[in-house]
Design a protein around this motif. Structure first.
Motif, PDB file in Angstrom:
ATOM      1  N   GLY A 146       0.773  -1.234   0.000  1.00 42.98           N
ATOM      2  CA  GLY A 146       0.000   0.000   0.000  1.00 42.98           C
ATOM      3  C   GLY A 146       0.801   1.280   0.000  1.00 42.98           C
ATOM      4  O   GLY A 146       0.231   2.355   0.158  1.00 42.98           O
ATOM      5  N   VAL A 147       2.122   1.197  -0.164  1.00 47.98           N
ATOM      6  CA  VAL A 147       2.954   2.398  -0.110  1.00 47.98           C
ATOM      7  C   VAL A 147       2.717   3.252  -1.355  1.00 47.98           C
ATOM      8  O   VAL A 147       2.722   2.757  -2.479  1.00 47.98           O
ATOM      9  CB  VAL A 147       4.441   2.018   0.004  1.00 47.98           C
ATOM     10  N   GLU A 148       2.518   4.538  -1.143  1.00 49.74           N
ATOM     11  CA  GLU A 148       2.325   5.477  -2.243  1.00 49.74           C
ATOM     12  C   GLU A 148       3.256   6.669  -2.070  1.00 49.74           C
ATOM     13  O   GLU A 148       3.556   7.074  -0.949  1.00 49.74           O
ATOM     14  CB  GLU A 148       0.878   5.966  -2.281  1.00 49.74           C
ATOM     15  N   GLU A 149       3.674   7.194  -3.204  1.00 46.59           N
ATOM     16  CA  GLU A 149       4.563   8.342  -3.174  1.00 46.59           C
ATOM     17  C   GLU A 149       3.774   9.587  -2.767  1.00 46.59           C
ATOM     18  O   GLU A 149       2.708   9.866  -3.315  1.00 46.59           O
ATOM     19  CB  GLU A 149       5.177   8.543  -4.558  1.00 46.59           C
ATOM     20  N   ASP A 150       4.296  10.311  -1.811  1.00 50.93           N
ATOM     21  CA  ASP A 150       3.606  11.497  -1.301  1.00 50.93           C
ATOM     22  C   ASP A 150       4.083  12.725  -2.061  1.00 50.93           C
ATOM     23  O   ASP A 150       4.874  13.526  -1.576  1.00 50.93           O
ATOM     24  CB  ASP A 150       3.859  11.633   0.203  1.00 50.93           C
ATOM     25  N   LEU A 151       3.579  12.890  -3.288  1.00 57.06           N
ATOM     26  CA  LEU A 151       3.970  14.016  -4.135  1.00 57.06           C
ATOM     27  C   LEU A 151       3.030  15.187  -3.922  1.00 57.06           C
ATOM     28  O   LEU A 151       1.839  15.009  -3.655  1.00 57.06           O
ATOM     29  CB  LEU A 151       3.919  13.606  -5.608  1.00 57.06           C
ATOM     30  N   VAL A 606       1.909   4.618   4.101  1.00 57.67           N
ATOM     31  CA  VAL A 606       0.569   4.242   3.627  1.00 57.67           C
ATOM     32  C   VAL A 606      -0.475   5.300   3.986  1.00 57.67           C
ATOM     33  O   VAL A 606      -1.666   5.083   3.787  1.00 57.67           O
ATOM     34  CB  VAL A 606       0.130   2.860   4.174  1.00 57.67           C
ATOM     35  N   LEU A 607      -0.039   6.444   4.496  1.00 62.93           N
ATOM     36  CA  LEU A 607      -1.000   7.497   4.835  1.00 62.93           C
ATOM     37  C   LEU A 607      -1.847   7.936   3.637  1.00 62.93           C
ATOM     38  O   LEU A 607      -3.061   8.171   3.790  1.00 62.93           O
ATOM     39  CB  LEU A 607      -0.283   8.699   5.449  1.00 62.93           C
ATOM     40  N   PRO A 608      -1.270   8.076   2.419  1.00 64.73           N
ATOM     41  CA  PRO A 608      -2.149   8.406   1.281  1.00 64.73           C
ATOM     42  C   PRO A 608      -3.229   7.356   1.057  1.00 64.73           C
ATOM     43  O   PRO A 608      -4.368   7.693   0.728  1.00 64.73           O
ATOM     44  CB  PRO A 608      -1.166   8.473   0.098  1.00 64.73           C
TER      45      PRO A 608
END
Length: 649
Positions: A146-151, A606-608
């Motif tokens: 679930g990791v997403e780039e925080d752009l 995984v906050l996003p």
């Protein structure tokens, strides 16, 4: 020849084969209806147990796998997700809370609340207890890192515009020859806007795509180790430069539109795709009148050994006309849809013969509909008739762009082979409509190659699209004709608000069904068509990915009417972890194949994902309200009966 090498990664290298609970729950009789003869199960089918009844109103059975504190957490999280004021400022609140508590206490708070509700753990080892626990209650897992780039919005928009614009377009000052739907637009550069139920990947470089592939490979390995009947999901925008998907989607859409324009000339409009058939004789006349080729060449395209003796051709025949055995690619034409062009004969652009050599190579490698040449701004009618020369689509790639395209296809191939080795079904997620024609076409090529004995590659169909039924019926018919095993995941769709806003702003037809009710009707129509196929085809499978209780009930009713038994494992159900347990667990405990999407990853990364889950729960208020009612009902029952410290067996 370069393009043949690039695209050969998705062509088949294998020979084609010919078509081929603690208390016992209440049960209902399952009609047999002679399915042993149809599906080839013989005597084994006669001893299948009756299908247990599934009750979605029984809170005790629905939450038999959950401890009381987990019910309290679910109630709290779902209630917070229902607060518009909280959701409007949730990112600022998370940031403030982390600064106030510090990272360690913040992580613990998240694991006790939102993270614990929607995420299984930080790594593949820590999630194993939850996977095994759910499996003990009949619910499988689809692992999802679930990791997403925080752009930031600006960073995302910049990366999108860079990755969706070719070197040739940048050289021309950003001018694109693709239709506007398949061009990158700065206002919609951040593809996360308006999307609450799907992860978004942005292209940065090839090394990042390799890392995404490695992540998918680890998920496939873990899924294979956790179950003998596992699934894993991938997104093609994670595996390569999206410029290729845009250009290829533009090509496929133009070719399909050309077919329908020819059908309109023959007075065949308003029909379903599979019901639309062109009269070959009339089509030959139209092509000859345009001056595209000589009459002898045209007759060679439409031979009886190619099309049969019906005298008509449908959209699948049309798509199969162009391959390495025909000469049609030398005279490739595409409809010019620019406004202001009157005469139909002048409304077609003839590709240059040199450019079509590249197109023919692509067709031979893909066995796809031909790659039409891109369009230039439409000249006056007389000028169009004078020149008739266009630059071909695929030959416009630079060497680096060709390498990027090749690596994208190679990554797909690596993942499909790994899934085959691990015995894991690979679901290719659907994405935005301007990428989806290419995604579906590439997925279909992988299905041709790998779905020989059973469905290993599943395509995803978004039923909020107006053309969803046509897409499902065409692909299913193609699987029948070519003898490979059909595998589908049906979803409603994740990009509705964004798609509508983009179509209105840029100026093309809204691809979304007009109402929620129309989308429900489309979902059930597509699902019913696939279920009818499953009745007569024991090697086709479908995943009903839905949180809608009415849709699940519809599926169960049609399965019973068609004699589809859950033990056949042809119909699967899927929901997200932390949502709709009152649907998932009763299904699993009754013996139906049901899966949870199980995301995992470090808290901060995984906050996003957690933000999207919170927003999605707010967008499906009716279902979340019912879930809260059942949770509260079960908590009160345990309190009144002295079972507050209940531990699942």
């Amino acid at each position: 020849m370069a393009l043949r090498r690039i695209l050969a990664a998705v062509r088949s290298r294998t020979p084609r084969l010919a078509p081929l609970s603690t208390a016992a729950p209440k049960t209902r009789e399952q009609p047999a209806a002679g399915r042993g003869a149809v599906r080839g199960r013989g005597a084994a089918e006669a001893v299948r147990p009756p299908v247990p009844a599934v009750e979605f109103d029984n809170a005790q059975e629905a939450y038999r796998s959950r401890r009381s504190w987990e019910l309290v957490r679910s109630l709290l999280v779902l209630r917070l997700c229902a607060s518009p004021a909280l959701l409007a400022h949730h990112e600022q609140l998370l940031h403030f809370t982390r600064r106030l508590l510090g990272q360690r206490l913040f992580d613990r708070l998240m694991k006790m609340t939102f993270y614990g509700q929607f995420v299984a753990g930080e790594d593949q080892e820590s999630i194993q207890p939850l996977i095994q626990h759910n499996r003990a209650f009949g619910v499988g897992s689809i692992l999802d890192y679930g990791v997403e780039e925080d752009l930031s919005q600006e960073e995302a928009g910049h990366q999108e515009m860079e990755s969706c614009t070719s070197a040739a377009e940048r050289k021309d000052g950003g001018a694109s020859k693709r239709e506007k739907q398949y061009q990158a637009h700065q206002a919609f550069g951040d593809r996360r806007d308006g999307v609450v139920s799907a992860r978004t990947y942005f292209y940065a470089n090839e090394a990042k795509c390799d890392r995404h592939m490695e992540t998918f490979l680890r998920c496939i390995e873990a899924s294979g180790g956790a179950s003998d009947d596992g699934f894993s999901a991938i997104k093609l925008t994670a595996l390569g430069r999206p410029q290729f998907l845009l250009q290829f989607s533009d090509v496929l859409t133009k070719w399909r539109r050309f077919f329908h324009q020819m059908a309109a000339e023959q007075g065949k409009v308003g029909l379903n795709a599979m019901d639309t058939k062109l009269e070959v004789a009339a089509l030959q006349e139209s092509v000859a009148r345009m001056g595209i080729a000589s009459r002898k060449e045209i007759e060679d395209w439409f031979r009886a050994e190619t099309l049969g003796v019906s005298g008509t051709l449908d959209l699948l025949d049309w798509s199969g006309l162009i391959d390495s055995r025909t000469e049609l690619s030398k005279h490739l034409v595409v409809p010019n849809m620019q406004e202001g062009v009157g005469d139909a004969e002048a409304a077609f652009e003839i590709a240059s013969e040199a450019g079509c050599e590249a197109t023919a190579e692509a067709n031979a490698a893909f066995h796809t509909p031909p790659a039409e040449t891109p369009r230039t701004p439409t000249p006056p009618q007389s000028a169009l008739a004078r020149t008739g020369q266009l630059e071909p689509l695929l030959s416009g790639f630079t060497e680096e762009e060709e390498r990027q395209m090749r690596r994208m296809l190679q990554r797909m191939d690596v993942l499909a082979k790994k899934a085959t080795e691990a015995g894991v079904r690979l679901m290719v997620d659907a994405e935005q409509t301007y990428f989806q024609p290419a995604i579906s076409r590439l997925t279909l090529e992988m299905q041709r190659r790998f779905n020989v004995e059973k469905p290993l590659i599943f395509n995803t169909y978004q039923c909020y699209l107006r053309d969803a039924y046509d897409n499902v019926t065409l692909d299913l018919e193609l699987a029948r004709r070519e003898g490979w095993c059909f595998g589908a995941k049906l979803v409603r769709g994740a990009y509705m608000a964004q798609e509508r806003a983009r179509a209105a702003e840029i100026g093309y037809e809204d691809p979304i069904n007009p109402t929620y009710e129309a989308t429900n009707a489309m979902y059930h129509r597509c699902l019913n068509y696939v279920l009818e196929e499953l009745k007569n085809n024991g090697k086709a499978e479908v995943m009903v990915a839905s949180h809608n209780e009415d849709t699940v009930r519809f599926t169960l009713r049609r399965m019973e009417e068609l004699g589809l038994h859950p033990a056949d494992r042809q119909v699967y159900f899927g929901q997200l972890l932390g949502m709709c347990d009152q649907i998932s667990f009763p299904l699993g405990q009754a013996g139906f194949p049901v899966y949870k999407y199980v995301p995992y990853g470090p808290v901060m990364e995984v906050l996003p994902y957690l933000s999207r889950r919170a927003l999605e729960n707010n967008s499906v208020m009716k279902g979340a309200r019912r879930e809260r009612q059942l949770l509260w009902q079960e908590l009160k029952r345990r309190l009144y009966t002295g079972n507050l410290f209940y531990r699942p067996a």
